[in-house]
Scaffold this motif. Structure first.
Motif, mmCIF file in Angstrom:
data_model
loop_
_atom_site.group_PDB
_atom_site.id
_atom_site.type_symbol
_atom_site.label_atom_id
_atom_site.label_comp_id
_atom_site.label_asym_id
_atom_site.label_seq_id
_atom_site.Cartn_x
_atom_site.Cartn_y
_atom_site.Cartn_z
ATOM 1 N N ARG A 111 2.901 10.639 1.376
ATOM 2 C CA ARG A 111 2.673 10.774 2.820
ATOM 3 C C ARG A 111 3.483 11.949 3.375
ATOM 4 O O ARG A 111 4.537 12.299 2.830
ATOM 5 C CB ARG A 111 3.074 9.487 3.550
ATOM 6 C CG ARG A 111 2.376 8.229 3.017
ATOM 7 C CD ARG A 111 2.750 6.994 3.826
ATOM 8 N NE ARG A 111 2.287 5.765 3.187
ATOM 9 C CZ ARG A 111 1.074 5.243 3.331
ATOM 10 N NH1 ARG A 111 0.183 5.844 4.092
ATOM 11 N NH2 ARG A 111 0.743 4.114 2.715
ATOM 12 N N GLY A 114 -1.956 11.808 4.172
ATOM 13 C CA GLY A 114 -1.399 11.325 2.919
ATOM 14 C C GLY A 114 -2.343 11.530 1.751
ATOM 15 O O GLY A 114 -3.445 12.074 1.905
ATOM 16 N N GLY A 115 -1.900 11.078 0.585
ATOM 17 C CA GLY A 115 -2.728 11.187 -0.619
ATOM 18 C C GLY A 115 -3.021 12.631 -0.975
ATOM 19 O O GLY A 115 -2.140 13.500 -0.932
ATOM 20 N N ILE A 116 -4.282 12.919 -1.278
ATOM 21 C CA ILE A 116 -4.669 14.265 -1.698
ATOM 22 C C ILE A 116 -4.623 15.273 -0.558
ATOM 23 O O ILE A 116 -4.703 16.485 -0.787
ATOM 24 C CB ILE A 116 -6.083 14.270 -2.317
ATOM 25 C CG1 ILE A 116 -7.116 13.802 -1.279
ATOM 26 C CG2 ILE A 116 -6.129 13.402 -3.568
ATOM 27 C CD1 ILE A 116 -8.555 13.993 -1.750
ATOM 28 N N LYS A 161 1.446 5.351 -0.886
ATOM 29 C CA LYS A 161 0.791 6.650 -1.075
ATOM 30 C C LYS A 161 1.797 7.761 -0.807
ATOM 31 O O LYS A 161 2.832 7.551 -0.172
ATOM 32 C CB LYS A 161 -0.394 6.803 -0.108
ATOM 33 C CG LYS A 161 -1.529 5.806 -0.314
ATOM 34 C CD LYS A 161 -2.679 6.063 0.641
ATOM 35 C CE LYS A 161 -3.787 5.023 0.486
ATOM 36 N NZ LYS A 161 -4.405 5.053 -0.851
ATOM 37 N N SER A 209 0.845 -1.198 0.000
ATOM 38 C CA SER A 209 0.000 0.000 0.000
ATOM 39 C C SER A 209 0.881 1.250 0.000
ATOM 40 O O SER A 209 1.443 1.638 1.037
ATOM 41 C CB SER A 209 -0.918 0.006 1.226
ATOM 42 O OG SER A 209 -1.691 1.186 1.259
ATOM 43 N N PRO A 211 4.991 7.775 -4.058
ATOM 44 C CA PRO A 211 4.237 6.905 -3.150
ATOM 45 C C PRO A 211 5.167 5.962 -2.388
ATOM 46 O O PRO A 211 6.092 5.378 -2.964
ATOM 47 C CB PRO A 211 3.311 6.131 -4.098
ATOM 48 C CG PRO A 211 3.214 6.983 -5.320
ATOM 49 C CD PRO A 211 4.560 7.638 -5.466
ATOM 50 N N SER A 254 -2.053 15.536 1.615
ATOM 51 C CA SER A 254 -0.669 15.864 1.941
ATOM 52 C C SER A 254 -0.239 17.090 1.138
ATOM 53 O O SER A 254 -0.269 17.088 -0.092
ATOM 54 C CB SER A 254 0.235 14.672 1.595
ATOM 55 O OG SER A 254 1.582 14.981 1.844
#
Length: 307
Positions: free
Chosen positions: A230, A273-275, A228, A226, A249, A277
């Motif tokens: 971060r 994290g993701g959108i 991403k 997994s 990621p 961050s």
């Protein structure tokens, strides 16, 4: 010689300095080696702009923004860490009653973006870097313990549940009124609150913890796939508070290992994290254009009473 110099228009301070030194040494009959030595001595005596952020390529692409704990603790330091949420909230804190009304006023929207934060700051306050400061709900309000200039916005969240925030142990990034910064596991922090040992001036709760007392979070799996973008923060052995944003990621295990192995942080906390961050770092010409809830930023005060 003087005519050609008068027609030359230098573009910066160093051009002017070199021309002046060169003309003086030319007239005095000095040699080129003496000119080089004099230029270097002047450079050493000239203060350089402090850089707080840099880009790194290993063990994965990431940005690190850091500030020294000692600098924050200096008397009359121009540097200070702050949390920001709603427009005008920081300035309103000069009048406590007004600030508390602003905290609860649903008509006052969060700042959302770095551009709005920059526009909201007093002219004497320069934002050196900033990131998102934890997780938020659909209204961009914090979901964990939050304190702004001594005012508690939301109580400590010790509930079990789904999602990264509830991957226990989670933790709290907090600092007192003297700017002494800590990252503390949430249950331990609760005990410190109850006993009066912890008196946060600013605080933001998030999760999971990345590093706890020098050990990786027990639920992180080195075989995880997994990955991403971060970002997180660590309090590190070299005396610096380090905010890290990955530029590619990565897994939780990889991200936490960076704080433990490369940055030597005894305690580190995942922010999001993701959108969610986001990073503002003018030193490396980086500014994300994302909506956020609470933000954390380093301010340099240029008002006349700061050294």
């Amino acid at each position: 010689m003087m005519n050609s110099l008068s027609r030359f228009k230098p573009k910066n301070y160093w051009s002017i300095l070199v021309i002046s030194l060169g003309a003086s040494l030319f007239l005095s009959g000095c040699k080129n080696g003496e000119l080089d030595a004099l230029i270097e001595s002047v450079k050493e005596a000239t203060p350089e702009q402090q850089q707080f952020c840099e880009s790194k390529a290993a063990p994965f692409a990431h940005a690190v923004c850091q500030v020294s704990q000692n600098e924050l603790l200096e008397a009359n330091s121009a540097l200070s860490l702050h949390l920001f949420w709603k427009s005008g909230q920081w300035q309103a804190a000069q009048e406590d009653d007004r600030a508390r009304l602003a905290d609860q006023d649903q008509t006052i929207q969060p700042l959302y973006k770095f551009n709005n934060l920059l526009a909201d700051l007093p002219k004497s306050s320069e934002l050196k870097f900033a990131t998102n400061a934890g997780m938020y709900n659909a209204e961009f309000a914090p979901i964990g313990f939050t304190v702004l200039q001594g005012r508690q916005i939301l109580s400590l969240n010790l509930n079990e549940g789904a999602g990264n925030f509830h991957m226990m142990p989670n933790g709290v990034l907090w600092w007192d009124q003297k700017n002494r910064v800590s990252i503390t596991e949430s249950h331990k922090f609760n005990e410190m609150l109850q006993s009066g040992v912890a008196k946060p001036w600013y605080a933001t709760q998030s999760g999971p913890m990345l590093v706890i007392e020098g050990k990786l979070h027990p639920k992180f799996n080195p075989a995880s796939t997994s990955q991403k973008i971060r970002n997180g923060v660590g309090v590190c052995e070299d005396g610096n508070i380090k905010f890290v944003t990955s530029n590619e990621p990565v897994t939780f295990y990889q991200f936490a290992s960076l704080f433990k192995e490369d940055l030597n942080c005894a305690n580190a906390l995942f922010l999001d994290g993701g959108i969610a961050s986001a990073l503002y770092a003018p030193d490396i010409a980086h500014q994300d254009n994302k909506n956020m809830g609470v933000m954390v930023g380093l301010i340099e005060d240029h008002s006349s009473n700061k050294q």
